[in-house]
Design a protein around this motif. Structure first.
Motif: not given
Length: 740
Positions: A199, A222, A225, A231, A234, A266, A269-271, A357
């Motif tokens: 990452t 993404s 993920y 998670p 990341i 990020a 993108d909900e990561i 993801f």
């Protein structure tokens, strides 16, 4: 020896050499060959080739006990002779010598520890780079070579190997843009414990490249993920980036801004969870560039209106779509599939979305569609089964999708009365089909089980949704209050608050502002402080689930909490009470902490009042101007009823303390106590609450010292006004002019 004949010389020389080699000390060998060199110096042709060979064989027999050969002596140039002491210190039986004589008679001072000087042996650990094992040597040991190979072989570091491999993977990805190949290569590489480094490396390499590579890096993260990179990995990778941004800034001048945008992307993108920002801030020094990155991400990218779209298109967005667009595409794919029944084509379309993801959204929407149309149920189950068998939808994404549906069954039941029954029938089929983990259980004790009490709650939720939707259209607070009074279920007030804010979260700023205004109106009119506390606890307990559907839910909830404190709906101490009833280190707890930060910021009141633009879209300064004008008109002989209507038309009951403050100050300046008649009428009509009235008086009290500069008798006048307010019950009994 110089006067001897050649044959005698040869015999004497060989005896001399053999005798000296028996002692195999460095000093004796050196002196012997010095003498030999002196003999040969006058006639280099005195030794034959055979004699040279004998000399070499004789010295090699003692090679194991010697350390190195002096390269500077011409006689030793082709011999591999080692010394037991390396010239460091004396040998037993010989005196220690620091000075030796050369052939020319000159004295040469040997360096300490024998590490230099012409004709010296060198240090103890000096070795001859030209040394090698001779298999023809009578003393050759076959095991010696294997040992040397073992000692000389490089030690392999798994992390170093991983680092080299991921650089190649990233470079190839930037060239080809093939997400699947990159994911496959990383998966085959193994060493998953090092994925935080991947990452960090991916982002740091992209930071120094064009926007195209930056966008590609975000898309790849993404895609990886949860399925390839966990998670937590990341998150750890971004933490490493924050700690190393000072070094990155040396080569990348705008490193702070670029990394801030990566973090904002990020989160969009909900990561990364939104609470990542608050947690990172606590662990970074305020003077560090890492701290600057977090502040930049918060203020420059995540607090702007429509920030999600702006962040996603910052680098062109040519390879990425927004969350809303993805949801729309998923719905279109499922609807088309139900029409044509082509499972292969539906799987291909889902795969092309490139959002592994986000596959839980596919599962959720597919299940809802199956419950809405029972004719489509068999097709939907077939699609989910096929997607699971192909590995298109992972087991974790499948379980997450089912969980999301289970948690929203009460809301679904408003539109699909048999939603729970249908869902309960689908779960066993999915488990028996092997595409849903058999550990998945529907909690039989959760809200919504068949009982009279739950039926009542379900009906209440259905009614309140209609009431709230109507309010968002009409902006009629009195009508909403009457509707709630007609329901006559005050025990469900916290449920109403949760439903109100949840619905507002998924709408525009206008509805969010209307929700805050409504909370202020309900306070002390219909809802108790305990109702608000319990309602916010219910909201924060489900914050993580809400964030699955509403991207910026945590930040928005923090704004609602902070705004409730600014509007005096909640007291600051209530936030502590709410926090103690939430699990530690949960999203809800972090949201409360964020709300505290918002409240403690400079000019927090005005900023929070502006957060959603005001009830009718006005900014605070516009509202202040309108309040001043209506008070001036009233002071010049206006009608009380018209002034009250103007205040009502402002649509900002949470800001009525400004009306109180300006009316009191104007009464002092104009020496017109008639302005208090307006406040009395507003209080009598319920237009200005006791809470807002008390707050307005409090603001004037805080500014009395400044007012006294322009109005000498300001304190005396204010005491009279407070007395009148106390007598008429406008302000809280505990209000005091003097803090003492």
């Amino acid at each position: 020896m110089i006067g001897c004949r050649p044959k005698e010389l040869k015999h004497q020389y060989e005896e001399y050499i053999a005798k000296e080699l028996e002692s195999y000390t460095s000093e004796s060998i050196l002196l012997s060959f010095d003498n030999a060199y002196g003999i040969m110096a006058s006639d280099e042709g005195m030794l034959t080739d055979g004699q040279w060979k004998k000399l070499e064989v004789a010295t090699l027999k003692n090679a194991d006990n010697l350390s190195s050969s002096p390269k500077s002596h011409p006689l030793f140039a082709d011999l591999n002779i080692k010394s037991p002491t390396g010239g460091k210190g004396p040998v037993a039986g010989l005196p220690f010598r620091h000075v030796r004589r050369t052939h020319s008679g000159k004295h040469i001072r040997v360096k300490k520890e024998g590490a230099g000087g012409k004709g010296t042996w060198g240090k103890l650990l000096d070795t001859d780079d030209d040394c090698f094992l001779d298999k023809n040597d009578p003393n050759y040991d076959s095991g010696e070579g294997a040992y040397d190979e073992l000692v000389d072989s490089p030690v392999s570091d798994p992390l170093d190997d991983y680092k080299k491999a991921v650089v190649s993977i990233i470079e190839e990805y930037f060239t080809t843009g093939d997400v699947k190949v990159a994911a496959s290569d990383l998966r085959e590489l193994g060493s998953s414990e090092y994925h935080p480094y991947f990452t960090k490396r991916l982002v740091s390499m992209a930071m120094d490249r064009h926007d195209k590579e930056k966008e590609m890096a975000s898309v790849l993260l993404s895609a990886l993920y949860a399925d390839v990179i966990l998670p937590d990995q990341i998150r750890d990778g971004f933490i490493r980036l924050l700690r190393s941004v000072d070094d990155l800034a040396v080569d990348i001048p705008d490193a702070v801004n670029v990394l801030a945008l990566f973090i904002a992307r990020a989160i969009v993108d909900e990561i990364l969870p939104p609470v990542f920002l608050a947690r990172s801030k606590k662990n970074l020094p305020e003077s560090s560039k890492g701290f600057q990155v977090i502040v930049t991400a918060e203020k420059s990218y995540l607090s702007a209106p429509h920030h999600a779209e702006l962040v996603e298109r910052k680098w062109g967005g040519s390879t990425h779509t927004t969350v809303e667009e993805t949801k729309k595409k998923i719905s279109e794919i499922l609807k088309e599939y139900v029409e044509n029944g082509d499972t292969y084509e539906a799987c291909r379309c889902i795969r092309e979305l490139g959002v592994t993801f986000f596959h839980h959204e596919v599962v959720k929407r597919a299940l809802v569609l199956a419950m809405e149309s029972q004719a489509a149920e068999s097709l939907i189950l077939k699609l989910l089964n096929e997607a699971a068998e192909e590995g298109l939808i992972s087991s974790s994404q499948m379980v997450k999708g089912f969980n999301r549906v289970a948690e929203s069954l009460d809301d679904l039941a408003l539109d699909i009365p048999s939603a729970r029954k249908l869902f309960d029938s689908i779960v066993p089929k999915a488990i028996s089909g092997g595409w849903l983990d058999d550990s998945f259980k529907v909690n039989p004790d959760q809200d919504g089980r068949e009982s009279s009490q739950d039926d009542k709650l379900r009906q209440y939720k259905k009614d309140t949704v209609n009431i709230i939707q109507e309010y968002f259209l009409s902006d009629d607070i009195p009508e909403l209050i009457r509707s709630l009074e007609d329901l006559a279920t005050p025990e469900y007030n916290p449920v109403f608050l949760k439903k109100l804010i949840t619905l507002a979260l998924d709408k525009k700023n206008r509805e969010k502002e209307m929700a805050s205004v409504l909370l202020s109106s309900l306070h002390m009119e219909l809802f108790s402080t305990e109702d608000f506390i319990n309602g916010f606890i219910m909201l924060l307990e489900s914050a993580e689930d809400t964030a699955l559907d509403i991207m910026d839910a945590s930040n928005e909830l923090a704004l609602f909490l902070a705004r409730a404190v600014i509007d005096d709906v909640l007291a600051p101490l209530n936030l502590e009470e709410i926090s103690t009833k939430l699990p530690p280190k949960s999203t809800g707890t972090e949201t409360v902490r964020s709300a505290r930060s918002l409240i403690s910021a400079r000019h927090a009141g005005e900023r929070l009042l502006r957060s959603w633009g005001g009830g009718s879209g006005w900014i605070v300064e516009d509202a202040k101007d309108k309040i001043l004008k209506l008070l001036e008109e009233y002071e010049m002989g206006g009608v009380t009823s018209e002034a009250c209507q103007c205040i009502r038309d402002l649509g900002m009951p949470f800001f009525n303390h400004e009306v109180v403050k300006k009316a009191l100050v104007m009464a002092m300046e104009k020496k017109n106590d008639g302005l208090l008649n307006l406040l009395e009428e507003c209080f009598g009509e319920g237009l200005i609450t006791m809470n807002q009235m008390t707050k307005g008086f409090g603001r004037v009290k805080d500014s009395l010292d400044d007012l006294s500069l322009d109005i000498p008798n300001a304190k005396e006048k204010f005491e009279l006004y407070v007395g009148r307010a106390m007598d008429n019950g406008w302000i809280l009994p505990e209000f005091a002019i003097n803090d003492e």
